[in-house]
Design an enzyme around this catalytic site. Sequence first.
Site, PDB file in Angstrom:
ATOM      1  N   ASP A 116       0.532  -1.139   0.313  1.00 55.86           N
ATOM      2  CA  ASP A 116       0.017   0.127   0.099  1.00 55.86           C
ATOM      3  C   ASP A 116       1.195   1.493   0.241  1.00 55.86           C
ATOM      4  OD1 ASP A 116      -1.938   1.934   0.665  1.00 55.86           O
ATOM      5  OD2 ASP A 116      -3.188   0.499   1.942  1.00 55.86           O
TER       6      ASP A 116
ATOM      7  N   ASP B 265      -3.098   7.433  -3.392  1.00 53.93           N
ATOM      8  CA  ASP B 265      -3.453   6.200  -2.337  1.00 53.93           C
ATOM      9  C   ASP B 265      -3.593   5.021  -2.942  1.00 53.93           C
ATOM     10  OD1 ASP B 265      -3.476   4.542  -0.444  1.00 53.93           O
ATOM     11  OD2 ASP B 265      -5.812   5.498   0.279  1.00 53.93           O
TER      12      ASP B 265
ATOM     13  N   HIS C  74     -12.263   5.808   1.482  1.00 51.45           N
ATOM     14  CA  HIS C  74     -12.487   7.481   1.592  1.00 51.45           C
ATOM     15  C   HIS C  74     -12.176   8.181   0.622  1.00 51.45           C
ATOM     16  CE1 HIS C  74      -7.675   7.001   1.540  1.00 51.45           C
ATOM     17  NE2 HIS C  74      -8.511   5.891   1.955  1.00 51.45           N
TER      18      HIS C  74
ATOM     19  N   HIS D 220      -7.768  10.390   5.244  1.00 53.45           N
ATOM     20  CA  HIS D 220      -9.163  10.126   5.469  1.00 53.45           C
ATOM     21  C   HIS D 220      -9.921  10.547   5.846  1.00 53.45           C
ATOM     22  CE1 HIS D 220      -6.393   5.766   5.895  1.00 53.45           C
ATOM     23  NE2 HIS D 220      -7.767   5.191   5.488  1.00 53.45           N
TER      24      HIS D 220
ATOM     25  N   GLU E  71     -10.577   0.396  -1.920  1.00 53.56           N
ATOM     26  CA  GLU E  71     -10.228   0.218  -1.896  1.00 53.56           C
ATOM     27  C   GLU E  71     -10.518  -1.424  -1.125  1.00 53.56           C
ATOM     28  OE1 GLU E  71      -7.719   0.702   1.987  1.00 53.56           O
ATOM     29  OE2 GLU E  71      -7.973   2.235   1.073  1.00 53.56           O
TER      30      GLU E  71
ATOM     31  N   GLU F 141      -6.396  -0.941  -4.792  1.00 48.89           N
ATOM     32  CA  GLU F 141      -6.704   0.044  -4.890  1.00 48.89           C
ATOM     33  C   GLU F 141      -6.523   1.188  -5.797  1.00 48.89           C
ATOM     34  OE1 GLU F 141      -4.981   1.992  -0.747  1.00 48.89           O
ATOM     35  OE2 GLU F 141      -6.516   3.469  -0.365  1.00 48.89           O
TER      36      GLU F 141
HETATM   37 CO    CO Z   1      -6.708   3.958   1.320  1.00 50.46          CO
END
Ligand code: CO
Length: 298
Positions: free
Chosen positions: A85, A96, A158, A166, A191, A282
Amino acid sequence: MDTSALDCHRKAGRIAAECREWARENIRPGVTVRHILETVENMIREKGAEPGFPTQSSRNHVAAHYCSSPDDEMEYEEGDCVKVDVGVHVDGYIGDTACTVDLSTDGRWTPLIKASEEALAAAIAHVEPGRPVGEIGAAIERTIMAAGFEPVRNLTGHGLARWKVHTAPQIPNYGERGGSKLKAGMVIAIEPFACTGRGMITEAGKSEIFMMVRPPRKSRGLDKDVLSAIMGWRGLPIARRYFNHMDQVAVEDTISKLTKQGSLMRYPPLVEKNGVMVAQTEHSMYVGEDGVEVLTTV
Ligand code: CO
Protein backbone atom coordinates in the site's frame (compact mmCIF):
# COMPACT_ATOMS: atom_id res chain seq x y z
CA MET A 1 -11.31 21.59 -7.07
CA ASP A 2 -8.99 24.01 -8.87
CA THR A 3 -6.72 22.68 -11.62
CA SER A 4 -3.46 23.15 -9.69
CA ALA A 5 -4.78 21.02 -6.80
CA LEU A 6 -5.97 18.40 -9.27
CA ASP A 7 -2.59 18.46 -11.02
CA CYS A 8 -0.87 17.79 -7.66
CA HIS A 9 -3.22 14.81 -7.12
CA ARG A 10 -2.39 13.61 -10.65
CA LYS A 11 1.35 13.83 -10.05
CA ALA A 12 1.04 12.12 -6.64
CA GLY A 13 -1.14 9.41 -8.19
CA ARG A 14 1.27 8.70 -11.04
CA ILE A 15 4.28 8.48 -8.71
CA ALA A 16 2.36 6.20 -6.33
CA ALA A 17 1.46 3.93 -9.26
CA GLU A 18 5.07 3.79 -10.51
CA CYS A 19 6.22 2.80 -7.00
CA ARG A 20 3.43 0.22 -6.67
CA GLU A 21 4.54 -1.39 -9.94
CA TRP A 22 8.18 -1.43 -8.81
CA ALA A 23 7.10 -3.14 -5.57
CA ARG A 24 4.94 -5.65 -7.47
CA GLU A 25 8.00 -6.71 -9.50
CA ASN A 26 10.43 -6.77 -6.59
CA ILE A 27 8.50 -8.48 -3.80
CA ARG A 28 10.07 -11.95 -3.76
CA PRO A 29 10.73 -14.69 -1.18
CA GLY A 30 13.90 -13.84 0.76
CA VAL A 31 13.62 -10.07 0.25
CA THR A 32 13.07 -8.13 3.48
CA VAL A 33 9.83 -6.19 3.85
CA ARG A 34 11.84 -3.21 5.09
CA HIS A 35 13.93 -3.15 1.89
CA ILE A 36 10.75 -2.80 -0.20
CA LEU A 37 9.26 -0.11 2.06
CA GLU A 38 12.44 1.96 2.31
CA THR A 39 13.20 1.66 -1.41
CA VAL A 40 9.68 2.80 -2.30
CA GLU A 41 9.96 5.79 0.04
CA ASN A 42 13.35 6.71 -1.47
CA MET A 43 11.88 6.41 -4.98
CA ILE A 44 9.01 8.73 -4.00
CA ARG A 45 11.55 11.37 -2.91
CA GLU A 46 13.72 10.90 -6.02
CA LYS A 47 10.62 11.56 -8.13
CA GLY A 48 10.09 14.89 -6.38
CA ALA A 49 7.35 14.00 -3.90
CA GLU A 50 7.05 12.80 -0.29
CA PRO A 51 5.32 9.80 1.30
CA GLY A 52 1.64 10.58 1.94
CA PHE A 53 1.75 7.88 4.60
CA PRO A 54 4.34 5.21 5.51
CA THR A 55 4.59 2.53 2.82
CA GLN A 56 3.08 -0.66 4.19
CA SER A 57 3.29 -4.30 3.22
CA SER A 58 1.14 -6.82 5.03
CA ARG A 59 1.53 -10.59 4.60
CA ASN A 60 -1.21 -13.24 4.58
CA HIS A 61 -3.79 -12.80 7.40
CA VAL A 62 -2.47 -9.32 8.16
CA ALA A 63 -4.82 -7.15 6.09
CA ALA A 64 -3.22 -3.72 6.53
CA HIS A 65 -0.93 -1.40 8.51
CA TYR A 66 2.14 -3.65 8.68
CA CYS A 67 5.01 -1.22 8.62
CA SER A 68 8.60 -2.27 9.38
CA SER A 69 10.33 -1.09 12.54
CA PRO A 70 13.75 0.56 12.03
CA ASP A 71 15.56 -2.79 12.50
CA ASP A 72 12.91 -5.21 11.14
CA GLU A 73 14.57 -8.12 9.29
CA MET A 74 11.37 -10.01 8.39
CA GLU A 75 11.49 -11.55 4.90
CA TYR A 76 8.74 -12.45 2.44
CA GLU A 77 8.33 -16.21 2.16
CA GLU A 78 7.29 -18.59 -0.61
CA GLY A 79 3.52 -19.14 -0.34
CA ASP A 80 2.80 -15.61 0.91
CA CYS A 81 -0.11 -13.44 -0.19
CA VAL A 82 1.48 -9.96 0.00
CA LYS A 83 -0.23 -6.57 -0.02
CA VAL A 84 1.67 -3.36 -0.69
CA ASP A 85 0.00 0.00 0.00
CA VAL A 86 1.70 3.17 -1.26
CA GLY A 87 0.83 6.78 -0.40
CA VAL A 88 2.40 9.83 -2.03
CA HIS A 89 1.76 13.52 -1.46
CA VAL A 90 2.57 16.53 -3.60
CA ASP A 91 2.04 19.72 -1.62
CA GLY A 92 -0.38 17.83 0.66
CA TYR A 93 -2.45 16.34 -2.18
CA ILE A 94 -2.43 12.57 -1.91
CA GLY A 95 -2.35 9.52 -4.15
CA ASP A 96 -3.19 6.22 -2.43
CA THR A 97 -2.89 2.85 -4.17
CA ALA A 98 -2.38 -0.83 -3.36
CA CYS A 99 -1.95 -4.19 -5.02
CA THR A 100 -1.45 -7.80 -3.94
CA VAL A 101 1.25 -10.25 -5.04
CA ASP A 102 0.95 -14.06 -5.08
CA LEU A 103 4.20 -15.68 -3.86
CA SER A 104 2.85 -19.23 -4.04
CA THR A 105 4.43 -21.52 -6.64
CA ASP A 106 1.05 -22.81 -7.84
CA GLY A 107 -0.91 -19.56 -8.22
CA ARG A 108 -3.01 -20.44 -5.17
CA TRP A 109 -3.91 -16.85 -4.24
CA THR A 110 -4.49 -15.60 -7.77
CA PRO A 111 -8.31 -16.11 -7.71
CA LEU A 112 -8.47 -14.22 -4.39
CA ILE A 113 -6.34 -11.38 -5.77
CA LYS A 114 -8.40 -11.31 -8.98
CA ALA A 115 -11.58 -11.01 -6.90
CA SER A 116 -10.32 -7.82 -5.24
CA GLU A 117 -9.08 -6.45 -8.60
CA GLU A 118 -12.41 -7.17 -10.31
CA ALA A 119 -14.30 -5.71 -7.35
CA LEU A 120 -12.32 -2.48 -7.76
CA ALA A 121 -13.09 -2.40 -11.49
CA ALA A 122 -16.81 -2.97 -10.78
CA ALA A 123 -16.75 -0.21 -8.15
CA ILE A 124 -15.05 2.28 -10.51
CA ALA A 125 -17.69 1.54 -13.16
CA HIS A 126 -20.30 2.86 -10.67
CA VAL A 127 -18.46 6.07 -9.73
CA GLU A 128 -20.32 9.23 -10.78
CA PRO A 129 -21.63 12.36 -9.06
CA GLY A 130 -24.83 11.60 -7.14
CA ARG A 131 -24.12 7.88 -6.71
CA PRO A 132 -24.77 6.65 -3.12
CA VAL A 133 -21.64 5.06 -1.65
CA GLY A 134 -23.69 2.00 -0.63
CA GLU A 135 -24.17 1.17 -4.31
CA ILE A 136 -20.40 1.20 -4.82
CA GLY A 137 -20.13 -1.13 -1.81
CA ALA A 138 -22.80 -3.40 -3.28
CA ALA A 139 -20.81 -3.77 -6.51
CA ILE A 140 -17.72 -4.69 -4.47
CA GLU A 141 -19.57 -7.20 -2.28
CA ARG A 142 -21.35 -8.82 -5.24
CA THR A 143 -18.11 -9.28 -7.21
CA ILE A 144 -16.12 -10.72 -4.30
CA MET A 145 -18.90 -13.08 -3.18
CA ALA A 146 -19.52 -14.29 -6.75
CA ALA A 147 -15.86 -15.37 -6.79
CA GLY A 148 -16.44 -17.39 -3.60
CA PHE A 149 -14.79 -15.04 -1.08
CA GLU A 150 -15.87 -12.51 1.56
CA PRO A 151 -15.17 -8.77 1.57
CA VAL A 152 -13.53 -7.36 4.69
CA ARG A 153 -16.50 -5.45 6.08
CA ASN A 154 -14.81 -3.26 8.64
CA LEU A 155 -12.27 -1.66 6.29
CA THR A 156 -13.46 1.05 3.90
CA GLY A 157 -12.46 3.32 1.09
CA HIS A 158 -12.35 7.03 1.85
CA GLY A 159 -12.15 10.59 0.63
CA LEU A 160 -8.77 12.29 0.23
CA ALA A 161 -8.28 15.91 1.27
CA ARG A 162 -5.22 18.12 1.52
CA TRP A 163 -2.99 16.77 4.35
CA LYS A 164 -5.76 14.28 5.26
CA VAL A 165 -5.58 10.65 4.19
CA HIS A 166 -9.02 9.66 5.46
CA THR A 167 -11.98 12.00 5.05
CA ALA A 168 -15.65 11.62 4.21
CA PRO A 169 -17.17 9.81 2.45
CA GLN A 170 -16.44 6.32 3.78
CA ILE A 171 -16.90 3.85 0.94
CA PRO A 172 -17.99 0.48 2.32
CA ASN A 173 -16.87 -2.85 0.91
CA TYR A 174 -20.48 -4.13 1.15
CA GLY A 175 -23.89 -2.89 0.04
CA GLU A 176 -25.93 -0.62 2.30
CA ARG A 177 -28.93 1.66 1.96
CA GLY A 178 -28.84 5.37 2.60
CA GLY A 179 -25.49 6.92 3.32
CA SER A 180 -23.82 9.78 1.52
CA LYS A 181 -23.56 10.41 -2.20
CA LEU A 182 -20.49 11.08 -4.31
CA LYS A 183 -20.13 14.69 -5.41
CA ALA A 184 -18.37 16.15 -8.44
CA GLY A 185 -14.92 17.42 -7.48
CA MET A 186 -14.26 14.78 -4.82
CA VAL A 187 -11.06 12.75 -4.81
CA ILE A 188 -11.66 9.30 -3.35
CA ALA A 189 -9.80 6.03 -2.79
CA ILE A 190 -11.65 2.74 -3.24
CA GLU A 191 -10.01 -0.33 -1.72
CA PRO A 192 -11.80 -3.68 -1.82
CA PHE A 193 -10.33 -6.34 0.47
CA ALA A 194 -11.24 -9.95 -0.36
CA CYS A 195 -10.52 -12.76 2.09
CA THR A 196 -10.92 -16.47 2.69
CA GLY A 197 -12.37 -15.92 6.19
CA ARG A 198 -15.36 -14.08 7.69
CA GLY A 199 -14.08 -10.66 6.72
CA MET A 200 -13.71 -8.98 10.11
CA ILE A 201 -10.35 -7.57 11.16
CA THR A 202 -9.03 -6.57 14.58
CA GLU A 203 -5.97 -4.68 15.79
CA ALA A 204 -2.95 -6.75 16.85
CA GLY A 205 0.70 -6.15 17.62
CA LYS A 206 3.01 -3.19 17.97
CA SER A 207 2.29 0.09 16.19
CA GLU A 208 4.87 1.49 13.80
CA ILE A 209 2.44 4.03 12.32
CA PHE A 210 1.39 7.21 14.13
CA MET A 211 -0.59 10.31 13.30
CA MET A 212 -0.79 13.66 15.05
CA VAL A 213 -4.47 14.33 15.67
CA ARG A 214 -3.97 17.54 17.68
CA PRO A 215 -1.02 19.67 18.75
CA PRO A 216 0.54 18.63 22.07
CA ARG A 217 -1.18 20.18 25.13
CA LYS A 218 2.16 20.65 26.81
CA SER A 219 5.50 20.60 25.08
CA ARG A 220 7.54 20.78 28.30
CA GLY A 221 9.85 17.77 28.52
CA LEU A 222 9.51 17.00 24.81
CA ASP A 223 12.59 16.96 22.60
CA LYS A 224 12.33 20.10 20.43
CA ASP A 225 13.98 18.62 17.33
CA VAL A 226 11.90 15.43 17.34
CA LEU A 227 8.70 17.37 18.03
CA SER A 228 9.31 19.77 15.16
CA ALA A 229 10.17 16.85 12.84
CA ILE A 230 6.86 15.17 13.74
CA MET A 231 4.89 18.43 13.39
CA GLY A 232 6.53 18.94 9.97
CA TRP A 233 4.35 16.12 8.60
CA ARG A 234 1.29 18.35 9.19
CA GLY A 235 -1.00 15.61 10.44
CA LEU A 236 -0.12 12.98 7.82
CA PRO A 237 0.56 9.46 9.14
CA ILE A 238 4.23 8.82 9.98
CA ALA A 239 6.45 5.83 10.79
CA ARG A 240 9.04 5.42 13.52
CA ARG A 241 11.45 4.67 10.62
CA TYR A 242 11.17 8.27 9.39
CA PHE A 243 13.24 9.44 12.36
CA ASN A 244 16.16 6.98 12.03
CA HIS A 245 18.62 9.84 11.60
CA MET A 246 17.68 11.38 14.96
CA ASP A 247 18.61 10.53 18.53
CA GLN A 248 16.72 7.26 19.09
CA VAL A 249 16.16 7.73 22.83
CA ALA A 250 14.63 11.16 22.18
CA VAL A 251 12.46 9.74 19.37
CA GLU A 252 11.07 6.95 21.58
CA ASP A 253 10.53 9.28 24.50
CA THR A 254 8.73 11.90 22.38
CA ILE A 255 6.49 9.35 20.63
CA SER A 256 5.59 7.78 23.95
CA LYS A 257 4.79 11.11 25.65
CA LEU A 258 2.75 12.42 22.70
CA THR A 259 0.82 9.16 22.55
CA LYS A 260 0.04 9.35 26.29
CA GLN A 261 -1.21 12.94 25.86
CA GLY A 262 -3.57 11.81 23.11
CA SER A 263 -1.80 14.05 20.61
CA LEU A 264 -0.39 11.15 18.61
CA MET A 265 -2.68 8.25 17.63
CA ARG A 266 -1.16 4.84 16.97
CA TYR A 267 -2.23 2.44 14.24
CA PRO A 268 -1.32 -1.20 14.94
CA PRO A 269 -1.51 -3.93 12.27
CA LEU A 270 -5.06 -4.98 11.28
CA VAL A 271 -5.44 -8.74 11.15
CA GLU A 272 -7.93 -11.43 10.18
CA LYS A 273 -7.69 -14.84 11.90
CA ASN A 274 -4.45 -16.77 11.51
CA GLY A 275 -4.61 -18.89 8.34
CA VAL A 276 -7.06 -16.56 6.58
CA MET A 277 -5.66 -14.95 3.42
CA VAL A 278 -6.44 -11.33 2.53
CA ALA A 279 -5.99 -9.53 -0.82
CA GLN A 280 -6.40 -5.79 -1.42
CA THR A 281 -6.50 -3.63 -4.55
CA GLU A 282 -6.80 0.16 -4.41
CA HIS A 283 -6.94 3.17 -6.72
CA SER A 284 -7.40 6.88 -6.08
CA MET A 285 -9.70 8.73 -8.46
CA TYR A 286 -11.22 12.11 -9.27
CA VAL A 287 -15.00 12.24 -9.45
CA GLY A 288 -15.40 14.52 -12.47
CA GLU A 289 -18.59 16.17 -13.69
CA ASP A 290 -18.33 14.09 -16.90
CA GLY A 291 -16.80 10.91 -15.53
CA VAL A 292 -14.21 9.33 -13.32
CA GLU A 293 -10.45 9.85 -13.75
CA VAL A 294 -8.34 7.12 -12.14
CA LEU A 295 -5.25 8.88 -10.78
CA THR A 296 -3.05 5.96 -9.71
CA THR A 297 -2.13 4.59 -13.13
CA VAL A 298 1.32 4.61 -14.72
CO1 CO B 1 -6.55 3.97 1.24
